[in-house]
Write an enzyme that holds these catalytic residues in place. Structure first.
Site, PDB file in Angstrom:
ATOM      1  N   SER A   1     -37.873  17.330  -8.431  1.00  0.00           N
ATOM      2  CA  SER A   1     -38.458  17.705  -9.725  1.00  0.00           C
ATOM      3  C   SER A   1     -38.018  19.110 -10.132  1.00  0.00           C
ATOM      4  CB  SER A   1     -39.982  17.599  -9.697  1.00  0.00           C
ATOM      5  OG  SER A   1     -40.544  18.203  -8.551  1.00  0.00           O
TER       6      SER A   1
ATOM      7  N   SER B   1     -34.353  20.895   1.596  1.00  0.00           N
ATOM      8  CA  SER B   1     -35.275  22.002   1.862  1.00  0.00           C
ATOM      9  C   SER B   1     -36.374  21.605   2.840  1.00  0.00           C
ATOM     10  CB  SER B   1     -35.889  22.501   0.552  1.00  0.00           C
ATOM     11  OG  SER B   1     -36.597  21.469  -0.098  1.00  0.00           O
ATOM     12  N   GLY B   2     -36.521  20.305   3.071  1.00  0.00           N
ATOM     13  CA  GLY B   2     -37.507  19.857   4.046  1.00  0.00           C
ATOM     14  C   GLY B   2     -38.755  19.251   3.441  1.00  0.00           C
ATOM     15  N   LYS B   3     -38.661  18.764   2.210  1.00  0.00           N
ATOM     16  CA  LYS B   3     -39.837  18.193   1.550  1.00  0.00           C
ATOM     17  C   LYS B   3     -40.385  16.987   2.305  1.00  0.00           C
ATOM     18  CE  LYS B   3     -37.689  17.414  -2.301  1.00  0.00           C
ATOM     19  NZ  LYS B   3     -36.387  17.960  -1.829  1.00  0.00           N
ATOM     20  N   SER B   4     -39.505  16.064   2.656  1.00  0.00           N
ATOM     21  CA  SER B   4     -39.967  14.834   3.305  1.00  0.00           C
ATOM     22  C   SER B   4     -40.517  15.130   4.696  1.00  0.00           C
ATOM     23  CB  SER B   4     -38.829  13.821   3.401  1.00  0.00           C
ATOM     24  OG  SER B   4     -38.442  13.402   2.117  1.00  0.00           O
TER      25      SER B   4
END
Lengths: 310, 296
Positions: free
Chosen positions: B200, B130-133
């Site tokens: 999470s 989803s592009g968290k990092s």
């Protein structure tokens, strides 16, 4: 695994080749020892090139030279490796572009996890804070004054505008390590986790002050091995057992002597004084230095070795 | 649990009483305030979350109490702490006994003043891919350019160090999140803006992390990208492996992801529009600025 071994070989050879072929005057004057039995356990590619994480099978080598010289030596060692590894060069280029660098790996009990690098690195944070992120590891018997010195040190650093944070062994047991008991294995795990967290804090640019007995040389050395050379400053608070027992600020010695606490360090369990640490804060005879005096000794060490500026 | 809740209730009540009476020291019903003297003992477990919450209430509700802030469990206040001595209190907690809480005169507020920012945790949650990092890095870069100190706790990176002893079993996944929550709390307490980046997937775990921190210090950011988009991206090649049955229990494929019910920020990808990482980072930055996180 075969691939990993193959990768390690060039690194290993490169280090020795560098030492032998390049009679560096710095290395000679410093009497830098040759390294043996080293596992190359991690390559972190970042904006500043390769950082080779060395885990020595023997005891870590504690160089007496200051951090800048140490860093310089490390840079020299790694140049041949950088020059020869095209893929690594490519990785470094990608890093500068600001994209995520990812590398699949298997480590510990996990598989398919990636290492993520980010353009804002430790050096950037240190520049922002005008200090060197490091770990000051206070070790000594219960009642030797670790927590008191930690507080005095924190106060003194704060008054100089430096960001520090205390990881108190007991406090951590209320949070991160609340699942751990005082069994031998859990004691080691307690220290391992605090060491890993201290490494994160140092990487964040913070001066991390850890305060826990950590009686075994093996555990302390394992924590030292997590950090770059010069980033782990071991401070031994050398107070005799009978003085600590006479103080008994937490009433624990009394309980231990009464047999109500088992395996208490100094009573049932041994404390292994450091063989070679950066600083020894000694209480000589009946002289009793104040906590702030001892904190100033540590501050002097930090100033002399360039930790209080970026 | 009932007992703990009762105590929390009492503490909450006591907090308000304290405000009314304008006392500098909070009384706790049923709890001995023995932390004021060195080496005194108490067998009561510290109640972390509620007391922090109470401290926040005092800060917000009564400026006159600023000099007597309740920062830590059992009402140990700043005035006493400023004496420079260690405040210690014996307690039993978890699997350990005879451990003490140590207070220190340099507190979170001092560090925040030094850094000119509020220590907090920005918890990025969303599916793999989803592009968290990417967002975490963009956010870190943007905040750094504003002179703010941030640190990224990437779920995968932490597994190389602190959590190397954990596998991907269900219990270990929860423990992974718990430990990252505890570390993020420490970093926030140090005054750092901590950016936690991990899937999470379960609300229970995220809520447990939120409960560790004072009200307002936990900023949950949901990166709402549909599964099919994440799978199409597949930056780590994991969806492909999961579909092929080579990875079991993969979030979004075998295991569920529970979107947040009420989080502070939702970063939504609407249809085919694709916001850039820096655009999404600016949304978070705006939130931080509006809510006073970027000044002490």
């Amino acid at each position: 695994m075969t691939t990993a071994k193959a990768l390690r070989q060039p690194c290993y050879a490169g280090i020795f080749r560098n030492i032998e072929c390049g009679p560096s005057p710095a290395a000679e004057s410093l009497g830098f020892p040759k390294l043996r039995g080293i596992n190359v356990t991690g390559l972190h590619c970042g904006r500043r090139g390769l950082v080779l994480v060395l885990r020595a099978k023997s005891k870590p080598i504690r160089a007496k030279e200051n951090a800048s010289v140490s860093a310089s030596l490390i840079d020299d060692w790694f140049k041949p490796i950088t020059a020869k590894e095209d893929s690594n060069a490519e990785d470094r280029t990608s890093s500068f572009s600001g994209k995520n660098l990812t590398q699949m790996s298997n480590v510990g009990n996990s598989t398919n996890i990636m290492w993520h690098d980010c353009p804002i690195q430790k050096q950037d944070r240190q520049q922002l804070l005008q200090q060197q992120g490091c770990v000051i590891w206070l070790t000594g018997l219960s009642g030797s004054g670790k927590s008191t010195i930690a507080c005095a040190l924190s106060q003194s650093l704060h008054s100089k505008g430096k960001l520090s944070y205390i990881l108190d062994g007991d406090n951590i047991r209320h949070g991160l390590n609340q699942d751990l008991s005082f069994r031998a294995e859990d004691r080691s795990e307690n220290i391992r986790r605090i060491g890993e967290v201290a490494k994160l804090f140092a990487d964040a640019g913070v001066i991390c002050i850890t305060s826990l007995i950590s009686p075994y040389q093996k555990d302390r050395d394992a924590c030292r091995a997590l950090l770059s050379k010069g980033d782990f400053i071991e401070v031994f608070i050398d107070v005799p057992l009978h003085v600590c027992e006479a103080r008994d600020p937490k009433g624990l010695y009394k309980l231990a002597r009464a047999g109500k606490i088992k395996g208490f360090t100094g009573i049932d369990d041994p404390y292994e004084p450091p063989c070679s640490c950066e600083i020894v804060l000694q209480q000589k005879g009946s002289d009793c230095k104040s906590p702030s005096d001892m904190a100033e000794e540590v501050i002097s060490y930090l100033e002399e070795n360039g930790y209080l500026r970026a | 649990m009932s007992s703990v809740q009762a105590l929390c209730q009492a503490c909450s009540c006591a907090m308000f009483q304290n405000i009314e009476c304008k006392l500098g020291f909070a009384k706790f019903c049923g709890i001995n305030a023995v932390g004021l003297s060195r080496g005194r003992k108490s067998l009561l477990k510290p109640i972390m979350a509620k007391e922090d919450h109470g401290a926040s209430l005092i800060d917000d509700g009564n400026p006159k109490c600023q000099g007597h802030q309740v920062n830590k469990p059992n009402g140990i206040n700043q005035s006493t702490a400023l004496s420079g001595k260690s405040l210690t209190e014996m307690s039993n907690i978890g699997n350990s006994m005879n451990i003490l809480w140590h207070e220190c005169p340099i507190q979170k507020l001092d560090r925040q003043q030094l850094l000119q920012q509020k220590g907090c945790v920005i918890w990025l949650t969303g599916l793999s891919g989803s592009g968290k990092s990417t967002l975490a890095c963009a956010l870190s870069r943007s905040l750094h350019s504003k002179g703010k100190l941030t640190y990224i706790l990437d779920g995968d990176n932490i597994r190389h160090g602190l959590n190397r002893d954990l596998s991907f079993r269900a219990e270990d996944r929860s423990e992974n999140i718990r430990r990252i929550g505890e570390v993020s709390k420490l970093l926030a307490d140090a005054g750092v803006i901590c950016i936690a980046s991990l899937i999470s997937p379960y609300r229970k775990d995220r809520d447990a992390c939120r409960a560790l921190l004072p009200e307002g210090d936990f900023i949950e950011v949901f990166i709402d990208v549909p599964l099919d988009v994440c799978e199409a991206r597949d930056p780590k090649g994991l969806y492909k492996l999961a579909r092929a049955g080579k990875i079991k229990g993969f979030t979004g494929i075998d295991d569920p992801y529970e979107p947040p019910y009420s989080c502070e920020i939702v970063l939504q990808q609407k249809g085919s529009e694709c916001m850039s990482p820096s655009d999404t980072a600016e949304i978070v930055i705006s939130y931080l600025e509006k809510n006073g996180y970027l000044l002490a």
